[in-house]
Design a protein around this motif. Structure first.
Motif, PDB file in Angstrom:
ATOM      1  N   ARG A 230       0.823  -1.230   0.000  1.00 26.90           N
ATOM      2  CA  ARG A 230       0.000   0.000   0.000  1.00 26.90           C
ATOM      3  C   ARG A 230       0.846   1.263   0.000  1.00 26.90           C
ATOM      4  O   ARG A 230       0.361   2.342   0.322  1.00 26.90           O
ATOM      5  N   GLY A 231       2.109   1.132  -0.391  1.00 27.50           N
ATOM      6  CA  GLY A 231       2.965   2.318  -0.424  1.00 27.50           C
ATOM      7  C   GLY A 231       3.800   2.397   0.825  1.00 27.50           C
ATOM      8  O   GLY A 231       3.322   2.116   1.916  1.00 27.50           O
ATOM      9  N   ARG A 241       1.421  10.960  -1.063  1.00 27.36           N
ATOM     10  CA  ARG A 241       1.536  10.648   0.354  1.00 27.36           C
ATOM     11  C   ARG A 241       2.549   9.544   0.622  1.00 27.36           C
ATOM     12  O   ARG A 241       3.277   9.578   1.606  1.00 27.36           O
ATOM     13  N   ASN A 242       2.584   8.540  -0.252  1.00 31.10           N
ATOM     14  CA  ASN A 242       3.499   7.418  -0.065  1.00 31.10           C
ATOM     15  C   ASN A 242       4.131   7.055  -1.396  1.00 31.10           C
ATOM     16  O   ASN A 242       3.816   7.650  -2.414  1.00 31.10           O
ATOM     17  N   THR A 243       5.015   6.086  -1.365  1.00 33.82           N
ATOM     18  CA  THR A 243       5.678   5.610  -2.570  1.00 33.82           C
ATOM     19  C   THR A 243       5.274   4.164  -2.796  1.00 33.82           C
ATOM     20  O   THR A 243       5.635   3.288  -2.015  1.00 33.82           O
ATOM     21  N   MET A 244       4.486   3.903  -3.825  1.00 36.47           N
ATOM     22  CA  MET A 244       4.090   2.520  -4.118  1.00 36.47           C
ATOM     23  C   MET A 244       5.348   1.724  -4.454  1.00 36.47           C
ATOM     24  O   MET A 244       6.055   2.041  -5.413  1.00 36.47           O
TER      25      MET A 244
ATOM     26  N   VAL B 248       6.547   8.427  -9.308  1.00 32.89           N
ATOM     27  CA  VAL B 248       7.118   9.703  -9.724  1.00 32.89           C
ATOM     28  C   VAL B 248       6.887   9.950 -11.210  1.00 32.89           C
ATOM     29  O   VAL B 248       6.943  11.091 -11.664  1.00 32.89           O
ATOM     30  N   ILE B 249       6.616   8.914 -11.957  1.00 30.27           N
ATOM     31  CA  ILE B 249       6.460   9.078 -13.406  1.00 30.27           C
ATOM     32  C   ILE B 249       5.241   9.950 -13.724  1.00 30.27           C
ATOM     33  O   ILE B 249       5.389  10.996 -14.366  1.00 30.27           O
ATOM     34  N   PRO B 250       4.022   9.575 -13.288  1.00 35.40           N
ATOM     35  CA  PRO B 250       2.905  10.496 -13.561  1.00 35.40           C
ATOM     36  C   PRO B 250       3.053  11.843 -12.859  1.00 35.40           C
ATOM     37  O   PRO B 250       2.580  12.861 -13.398  1.00 35.40           O
TER      38      PRO B 250
END
Lengths: 326, 326, 326, 326
Positions: A230-231, A241-244, B248-250
Motif C-alpha cells: 500500500r505504499g 503521500r506514499n511511494t508505491m 514519480v512518473i505520472p
C-alpha cells in the motif's frame, strides 16, 4: 526444519507424533512437516527416518508462508471470490461506511466494474483521536446488508483483538491496516478464527518483517492470508503521500505462496495518480487491486482526496484486467 | 515571472529587449517569455504592456522545464529516434563497453528487440576507486562504430565537464548518472553544448530537486533533456538494490513537458526482477525504458547481476510495447 | 591484500618493487604495504616472504582509510590547526562570502569563540540555477585576506575539477559538499594536490559509500582527509531539514583513522536547533564542529535561517569544549 | 479552539457547561479550556465572553500535548521518581525478565548506577512468532518483587488492551513499544487508567504522528505520558540497527510539555555504540535515558547484542549526569 516425508499419510503421522510429544509450532502441508522451533533431526527422534525423503534445514524464519515450505500458490475461496494463483481480484468501496444507501450505491458501482469484494471501514484508525472514528456496529450492519443484496464479499478493518468476535459476525474478510501490521496480539487473535485476513504492509516494513507478520497469523492455524502492498514511507511527500513499492510484488511472489495485491489509493493519497500507480502494480504482477471510491469525493467523510469516482474506477479496472491478461 | 505576449514576434522582441537590458535568465517559448529572476512587471519596464495577454507570477522555481512555462510536450529528434510525447523509446546495451565485437553483438540484439539507442559506458562511476573505471576513449571508438554499423543512436555516460568535448566527438546523447544529478558544473557544461542529455534521478532526490537539476541544463540554453527514474534508496536492500519509484512518473509528467523514461536494471539490481519492474514503469506511463544486457551476464565486467540476456530483453520489450499501446 | 613487513625499510623496498612491476594502487604505511587490487600473495611473487610478518586478506574495499590498514589516528597539521586524534577543532564563518568587511568581522567573532578555521563559500552549489552562485574569485580574495589578517586557516568549497588550481591558490583546506560526495572526477583531482580535503557525507550515503569516496582521494596520493557528518535525508522534513546521524560518528571512528567532524547547521536547517544538535555530535565523539554564522541572519545572502549569531556560537562552542573534555 | 479564561474557576465552570451541553473532547488546564472539535467561538454559545481573555484558533491537532495548550512542563511523580521538567531519569534493566534472581541482580546494579526505574519485559513483541514471547504473569511477579525489594519503580511493556488490567496489577509505569505506537485501541485503553505511560516513537513516525499518538492517551483522560525516541529506520543498517534521531528531542521539547527521554540500546542495536549514542541524546536535551543491561550479554534470552554490562552502564550514567548538569 522442514522434513519431506514419503507421502501425505507419513506427514500426518509425524504431525500427530509431534503433538503427542508436546512439540509446539509443528505444521504439515501435503507430504511436508515443518518444525518451526527445531534445527536438526536429532531433536525429533520420533520421526521414522525410513519415510524421510529430504530435510531442509535452511528455511526462512517465517516458515509456513514461505515457498520453501509450500511451493504451490495459496488460493483462497470465499463465497463470491477466488483469490490467489492465476486469479485476479478487484476490491472497491468507500473509505468509511457513511450510510446504508451510500454503501449500497458504491457496491453497485464496484460490482459493475468487476469487483467481487466490497470494502468499507466502520472502525477507522485515524491519526488524530478527534477525527471521525467510524460508525462501529451500525456501519457493519449496513455494510453486510449491501454485500448480501449485491452478492459480494464484505471486507472491513479490525483494530483490536476485542473486536474479532463482533466484527466476525458480519464480515467475510478481515482487513489489518498498515499501522497494525506488527500488532501481534491482533494477528494472533485473527489466526485463531477461520476467515481470510488481508494484511497490509507496514509503511516502513521490510520484506522479512511483512512475511513474519503474516506468519503470526499462520502460526495460530489460519493460512488464509492475503498480502497487500500500500505504499511505503519515503523522503518526498510533497506530491504524493506514499511511494508505491511495485518492486516488492515480484520479490514477495518469489518468496511466498500467498496472494499479493496492491492498494494504489493509499499509495497515492491523491486521486490524480491512483490510476497509473494501480496499473503499474498490475504490470508488476499484483494479483488484484483494492481502491477507494466515492460518488462525491469532496464530500467523503474520510480521505476523499484519494477516492476515485465510479467512472474512474471503471477505466482503471478495465485497463487493469487487460494488463493482467497480457 | 512568465509573460504571455500577443504573439511569437512580440515574445521575440521582448526577449531581445531583455538582453539589451542585460537581464540574465530570460527565455522564450512560442509567445511566452520567462524571466527566471523577476517577480513583478515593474521590474521589466521595457515590456510593451499593450502586447501582454497574461502574467503568471506563481510558477515553479524550475521554470523552463515546467508545464507552466511550456504546456506542450518536448519531443526530441535524433538521427534514429524520436523521444517524448506519444513516442515510446527503447534503449539497451551493455553496462560497460568491453570490446568492439561485444558492443556490436549487443547492439544487434538490442536493435532486433526494437531499441533505437545503444547505450554503454566507457567512463564508469564506480563506488570503489580500485574497480574497473571504463575503457575511456577506446571504448568510445568501438561504441561509435557499432552504432554507425547498426544505424542506432549512441548514448554514453559523462562524469566531468572536462570530458564534454572529447565525449561529444563520439556520442549522440549524453547520459548523466544518479551520483552526478547535482554535479552542477557538469550540468552547466552540458547546457552549453547542443546534444540531448539524459539525466538520471539522484537516488534520494526529491521531485523538485530533480526538476531543478534539469533546469541547470536548460538555463544554459539546452532544452533537449530526457528525465529517467532509476530507483530510489529505501530502508530495505536485502532483496533489491533500490526501489523503483513508479509514482514519480505520472507526477513528473504532470509537472514537466520533458520525456520521462525508466531504468529498471539499476532499480532492481538483480536480473530476476527487471522485467516486472520495467513493465510497471511502462504501465505508470514511462515514455521508454533503458535496460542493460549481456550475452553472458556472469562474465560481464560490470554489474552482470542485473543484466538481462538478449532473449529476456526481447520478452520485456514485446510486453512493454503492448502495455504502452493499451 | 595488506602485507605486514618486518620493518619500515622492508615495506619501502616492497613498495618500490611493486612500482617496478607496474602494479597500480599499492600504498605503504609504516611497515605495512597495501595492494588494493591483489587478493593473494601468489599475485606478488616479488615479495620477500622472509620479511613478511603477517598478511591480511580480508580488509574493507576502502583499504587506505580503514583502521585495518592504518590503526593509528590520522592527525592533520595546517598552519593554524591540528585536526584529528584527541584534538578538537572549531570551524565557523558565513555561508557565503559577502564582502571583505563581512568575512573579516565574522572571522573575528569565530576566532574569539575558539575557531581556528574560517569557512565561507565563493562557489555555491545552489538547488536552483537562478539563485546566487557565489562571488567567485573576488570572494576568494576577500576570504584569504581575512584569514591572513586573523591568523586563521581558510576553508572553501570546490565544485569542479577545473577550479582546483584557482581555488588552491587561495585556500588552505578544500571542502567538498554533500551533493558532490560521489563526484569522482572532483575527488580524484583533489587527490592529486596536497592540501587537506574536508569531505561531507552525501545526504543518503551509506557508511561504506562515504569511506569509498574518501578512498578516491587517498587513491591518488592525498591522505589528508577530514570526514564530516551533516545530516541525512529522512522521512520527516516538517520541522528540520535533515536528520543529524550522530550514530555514524562512533561507527566511522571505529572503522577509519580519519578525523570525523560534524556540521549541525545544515543538519538542522533552522538556527533554533543547531546548538543541541551540535552538542549531541560532540557527545557522540565528533572531533570538531563546523557552524555557519551571521551577524544579521535575516539579511544573509544564503541560508540565513540556519545561521547562528556570534553570541549563539560562543555559547555553543563553550559547551562543546566542556563536553569534549569530560 | 483554546479559550483562555480569566481564572481557573471560570475555566472549570466552562468545562462543566461544555459537558452539560454533551460536547466531547473538552479539556481544561489551569485557566484554559481546550475544545478539540470546535473551530470558532460561535460553536460554544454557552461561554461567558466577559470572562474570556483570549482565544487561540490555530493550535496543533494534538492539542492537549501541545505547549500551545499547556505551556508548562508536565512533571510526573511516581513512588520513586520525578520525571520531566528539569529532572533527569535513569531507567535500566534486562530486556526480558528471565528469573527472580536475575531481575533482582540487574535491579541492584541499576540502582547502584542511579536508576530509579527497573525495566523488563514479560510480554515481548518479537518479529517472529516462534521466538520467546516472554514469561507472562510469572515475569510480572518476579519483576514486582525485585522493584519492591529495591525501592524502585517497575516499568514493563504492554501489547494488548486485554492485558491492561492484569499488567496494571503489577506495574507502576506502562511501556508502549515502537510497533504499537499507532495501536490506537491500546492507547485508548491506557488513557482510561491512571498510571503513567511511556510511549516509544514508531520507527518511521513523524513528529506529528508521535504527538497525535500521545494525544490518543490524553484524549481519554490520562495526561501522565512520557515520550521516548528510540531510533528511526533509515537506509543503512549494516553497522547499526537504527538511527538515533537526536534532532527530534529539541524539536519535541519545543512543541510539547511532555518529558522526552531516549533509548540508545534499541537505537544502536549493538552494545559497542550505546554509550556515545546515549550521551548524544543527553547533550541534545533528553530528560533521561533507558538502557538494557545484562551481566552476561551473550547469554541473554533476548537482544543480548545490545545489552550493556553493569560496569558499562555505570560509566554511561556517570557521564550522562555530568552532561545533563553542564
Amino acid at each position: 526444519m522442514i522434513v519431506i516425508m514419503a507421502d501425505v499419510s507419513a506427514a500426518q503421522a509425524t504431525l500427530a507424533q509431534a503433538k503427542a510429544n508436546h512439540l509446539e509450532h509443528v505444521y504439515a502441508w501435503k507430504n511436508r512437516v515443518g518444525f518451526a522451533n527445531l534445527k536438526r533431526m536429532s531433536e525429533a527422534p520420533f520421526i521414522n527416518e525410513q519415510q524421510v525423503v529430504d530435510v531442509i534445514l535452511d528455511h526462512p524464519a517465517a516458515m509456513q508462508v514461505s515457498r520453501t515450505f509450500q511451493p504451490d500458490d495459496t488460493v483462497i475461496q470465499t463465497k463470491h471470490s477466488i483469490i490467489g494463483g492465476q486469479h485476479f481480484n478487484l476490491i472497491a468501496g468507500p473509505d468509511a461506511i457513511e450510510s446504508a444507501e451510500h454503501v449500497l450505491a458504491m457496491g453497485k458501482a464496484a460490482k459493475a466494474a468487476g469487483a467481487t469484494i466490497l470494502r468499507g471501514g466502520s472502525y477507522k484508525p485515524r491519526t488524530s483521536p478527534y477525527s471521525f472514528q467510524g460508525l462501529g456496529e451500525q456501519g457493519l450492519v449496513w455494510h453486510r446488508a449491501a454485500a448480501d443484496t449485491l452478492g459480494m464479499d464484505m471486507m472491513t478493518e479490525i483494530m483490536s483483538p476485542a473486536d474479532v468476535e463482533l466484527v466476525g459476525q458480519y464480515t467475510d474478510i478481515f482487513q489489518v491496516g498498515t499501522r497494525n501490521m506488527q500488532n501481534f496480539s491482533l494477528l494472533k487473535a485473527l489466526g485463531r478464527q477461520n476467515k481470510p485476513v488481508l494484511l497490509k504492509r507496514g509503511m516502513s516494513a521490510t520484506v522479512d518483517e511483512f512475511l513474519s507478520a503474516a506468519e503470526y497469523i499462520a502460526s495460530e492455524g489460519n493460512q488464509q492470508i492475503i498480502l497487500m502492498e500500500r505504499g511505503i514511507r519515503s523522503f518526498d511527500q510533497k506530491y504524493l503521500r506514499n511511494t508505491m513499492d511495485v518492486s516488492v510484488i515480484p520479490v514477495l511472489q518469489k518468496l511466498t505462496h500467498l496472494p499479493v495485491l496492491a492498494d494504489p489509493s493509499h499509495a497515492a493519497g491523491v486521486s490524480d495518480h491512483v490510476t497509473p500507480i494501480g496499473l503499474a502494480a498490475v504490470a508488476a504482477g499484483a494479483q488484484g487491486l483494492m481502491i477507494e471510491i466515492h460518488d462525491q469525493p469532496a464530500k467523503a467523510w474520510v480521505d476523499g482526496k484519494q477516492a476515485l469516482t465510479p467512472d474512474q474506477m471503471m477505466t482503471l479496472f478495465t485497463k487493469a484486467k487487460a494488463i493482467h491478461e497480457l
